[in-house]
Enzyme design. Sequence first.
Site, PDB file in Angstrom:
ATOM      1  N   SER A 142       0.863  -1.176   0.000  1.00 39.75           N
ATOM      2  CA  SER A 142       0.000   0.000   0.000  1.00 39.75           C
ATOM      3  C   SER A 142       0.898   1.225   0.000  1.00 39.75           C
ATOM      4  O   SER A 142       2.038   1.158   0.485  1.00 39.75           O
ATOM      5  CB  SER A 142      -0.867   0.017   1.261  1.00 39.75           C
ATOM      6  N   TYR A 155      -2.908  -1.081  10.008  1.00 38.62           N
ATOM      7  CA  TYR A 155      -2.812  -1.345   8.560  1.00 38.62           C
ATOM      8  C   TYR A 155      -1.470  -0.838   8.041  1.00 38.62           C
ATOM      9  O   TYR A 155      -0.763  -1.528   7.315  1.00 38.62           O
ATOM     10  CB  TYR A 155      -3.969  -0.657   7.838  1.00 38.62           C
TER      11      TYR A 155
END
Length: 252
Positions: A142, A155
């Site tokens: 990400s 995350y």
Amino acid sequence: GIMSLDRFSVADRVVIVTGATRGIGRAVAEGFLAAGAKVALVGRSESILEQLEAGQAGIAIRADVSSAEDRQRICQQTREQLGAIDVLVNNAGITRSGQGEYLEEDWDHTLDVNLKAPFFLSQLVAQGMRDQEGGSIVNIGSIGARVGMPDNPAYQAAKGGLLQLTRAMARDWAGWNVRVNQVNPGYIHTEMSAASYADPEKREERAERTMLGRWGTPDDLVGACLFLASAASSYMTGTDINVDGGWIAKGM
């Protein structure tokens, strides 16, 4: 020779894609199938079993990557039914945001699925690749692995950890000719990001933050994954590619 014509080919490669029920995983699995690869689609949802169209060269495995037993089964079933494992795409991931106070159970679950599971599945796969002529592992990260994003510490810790793990695995398994690289998507319109996308202000804000002025689609990730799985990237390992519309590089 054939190599120079066909260096981007993944034809007949056996590829595992985790989190293949929808979103990026679904698009990447479809992309590999369309390119002539044999694909094991892995997902938690029962609908994974209906994902393959008749005649497509693949299998569907209903499994949870955070279970050690399931990870064994994924490898076993793929080798038994498709003959080998040449490529692993670690895409399965969860996100649980927490504004103000992040819960310990959300932290644990996020790190289990997004960081621990890719390592242990990769290790199983790499041990098998050692006995072939090697292979390629592609981690889906990400932009949160590279820049600070709001309200999602676990995350980001997991994705940042995955980037360092990518380097560590690449280092450890290079002698087995196992290459390990990471792809960092920007904002991609999927079910995971549906809430932000549905909010016109957030949607616009995120589009504006890129150079290309738009959100990505799951299809935008396919090319980078095919490239990292193919011989075209044979001298690349331990590195990452941002597929983010220029988000990370943009200053103003």
